[in-house]
Design an enzyme around this catalytic site. Structure first.
Site, mmCIF file in Angstrom:
data_model
loop_
_atom_site.group_PDB
_atom_site.id
_atom_site.type_symbol
_atom_site.label_atom_id
_atom_site.label_comp_id
_atom_site.label_asym_id
_atom_site.label_seq_id
_atom_site.Cartn_x
_atom_site.Cartn_y
_atom_site.Cartn_z
ATOM 1 N N SER A 13 0.829 -1.214 0.000
ATOM 2 C CA SER A 13 0.000 0.000 0.000
ATOM 3 C C SER A 13 0.865 1.265 0.000
ATOM 4 O O SER A 13 0.483 2.283 -0.589
ATOM 5 C CB SER A 13 -0.982 0.001 1.173
ATOM 6 O OG SER A 13 -0.322 0.163 2.400
ATOM 7 N N MET A 90 10.654 -6.994 4.326
ATOM 8 C CA MET A 90 10.841 -7.678 5.604
ATOM 9 C C MET A 90 12.170 -8.416 5.718
ATOM 10 O O MET A 90 12.259 -9.421 6.427
ATOM 11 C CB MET A 90 9.674 -8.659 5.832
ATOM 12 C CG MET A 90 8.314 -7.981 5.864
ATOM 13 S SD MET A 90 8.172 -6.725 7.152
ATOM 14 C CE MET A 90 7.990 -7.760 8.589
ATOM 15 N N HIS A 109 8.647 2.966 8.960
ATOM 16 C CA HIS A 109 8.472 2.014 10.064
ATOM 17 C C HIS A 109 7.251 2.450 10.881
ATOM 18 O O HIS A 109 7.112 3.637 11.196
ATOM 19 C CB HIS A 109 9.732 2.001 10.943
ATOM 20 C CG HIS A 109 9.607 1.066 12.102
ATOM 21 N ND1 HIS A 109 9.704 -0.300 11.950
ATOM 22 C CD2 HIS A 109 9.357 1.292 13.418
ATOM 23 C CE1 HIS A 109 9.525 -0.873 13.135
ATOM 24 N NE2 HIS A 109 9.317 0.063 14.042
HETATM 25 C C1 GRF Z 1 3.739 -0.612 6.884
HETATM 26 O O1 GRF Z 1 3.062 -0.549 8.101
HETATM 27 C C2 GRF Z 1 5.143 -0.109 7.049
HETATM 28 O O2 GRF Z 1 5.280 0.886 8.012
HETATM 29 C C3 GRF Z 1 5.884 -1.338 7.509
HETATM 30 O O3 GRF Z 1 5.283 -2.410 6.826
HETATM 31 C C4 GRF Z 1 3.971 -2.050 6.433
HETATM 32 C C5 GRF Z 1 3.925 -2.181 4.957
HETATM 33 O O4 GRF Z 1 2.632 -2.047 4.448
HETATM 34 N N1 GRF Z 1 7.299 -1.206 7.275
HETATM 35 P P1 GRF Z 1 2.430 -1.992 2.867
HETATM 36 O O5 GRF Z 1 3.042 -3.248 2.284
HETATM 37 O O6 GRF Z 1 3.092 -0.755 2.363
HETATM 38 O O7 GRF Z 1 0.940 -1.970 2.671
#
Ligand code: GRF
Length: 208
Positions: A13, A90, A109
């Site tokens: 997202s 990740m 983050h």
């Molecule tokens: C978000 O909450 C970001 O802060 C964290 O992982 C999540 C990723 O969400 N690092 P998306 O894949 O961008 O929807």
């Protein structure tokens, strides 16, 4: 056109927010490629649908972390990016990758760093009884979820919040803040002095 590479592992997202904002605002930059360590990341399918180049580098094929790092560095080099944005990526990046892209590598983050680096940030904030939560965009260093803070967005923790409700409230702010911070980087607006990031034009780095 400046070139952005976005690294993801899942939903994507924040990737969507970056691509949408860049298009709507007519940035002199665009997302050239999206790289995921997981083939099933929803963000990869989304990017393909828009005709953005994608690549998958499965970390499980690299038992040694340093080899994955090298392969990722070589892959990302293909696009010669001006900025590399981690958006829900990740994997911990090793020093070789981080040093190669020092000064152009950002992460978002979901906590107000330096509180709650690592996983399950919203659960931990609720368990600690925090009254405020939020998200941080920071330059990436070799230490997980550390590095000079570019911008922070703050939200209240409301009575009756659970992890999902709090996460949704924070995520909405990430989508506003991350594209803005990335644009600052691309425009050369960010100055880092003794680990503290300042916007040259004095723009507020705080989303309240
Ligand atoms: C978000 O909450 C970001 O802060 C964290 O992982 C999540 C990723 O969400 N690092 P998306 O894949 O961008 O929807």
């Amino acid at each position: 056109m400046k070139r952005i590479v976005v690294l993801i592992s899942g939903r994507g997202s924040n990737l969507e927010a970056i691509v949408r904002t860049a298009r709507e605002e007519g940035w002199p930059a665009r997302v050239e490629a999206v790289v995921s360590n997981r083939a099933d990341a929803a963000g990869i399918a989304w990017a393909r649908g828009l005709g953005i180049e994608t690549a998958v580098l499965d970390h499980r094929a690299y038992p040694e972390r340093a080899r994955f790092d090298e392969a990722l560095a070589a892959l990302v080099d293909r696009w010669q990016p001006d900025a590399v944005a981690l958006a829900g990526f990740m994997r911990i990046l090793g020093p070789a990758f981080v040093q190669r892209h020092e000064g152009r590598l950002l992460n978002v983050h979901p906590s107000l760093l330096p509180a709650f680096p690592g996983l399950h940030t919203h659960r931990r904030a609720l368990e600690a009884g925090c009254k405020l939560a939020g998200a941080t965009v920071h330059f990436v260093t070799a230490e997980l979820d550390h590095g000079p803070i570019v911008a922070q967005a703050v939200v209240p923790v409301l009575p009756g919040d659970d992890e999902a409700r709090l996460a949704a409230r924070v995520l909405e702010r990430e989508h506003a803040m991350y594209p803005r911070a990335l644009r600052w980087l691309l425009d050369g607006e960010l100055l880092v002095e003794q680990g503290v990031v300042r916007h040259r034009g004095g723009a507020s780095q705080l989303w309240l």
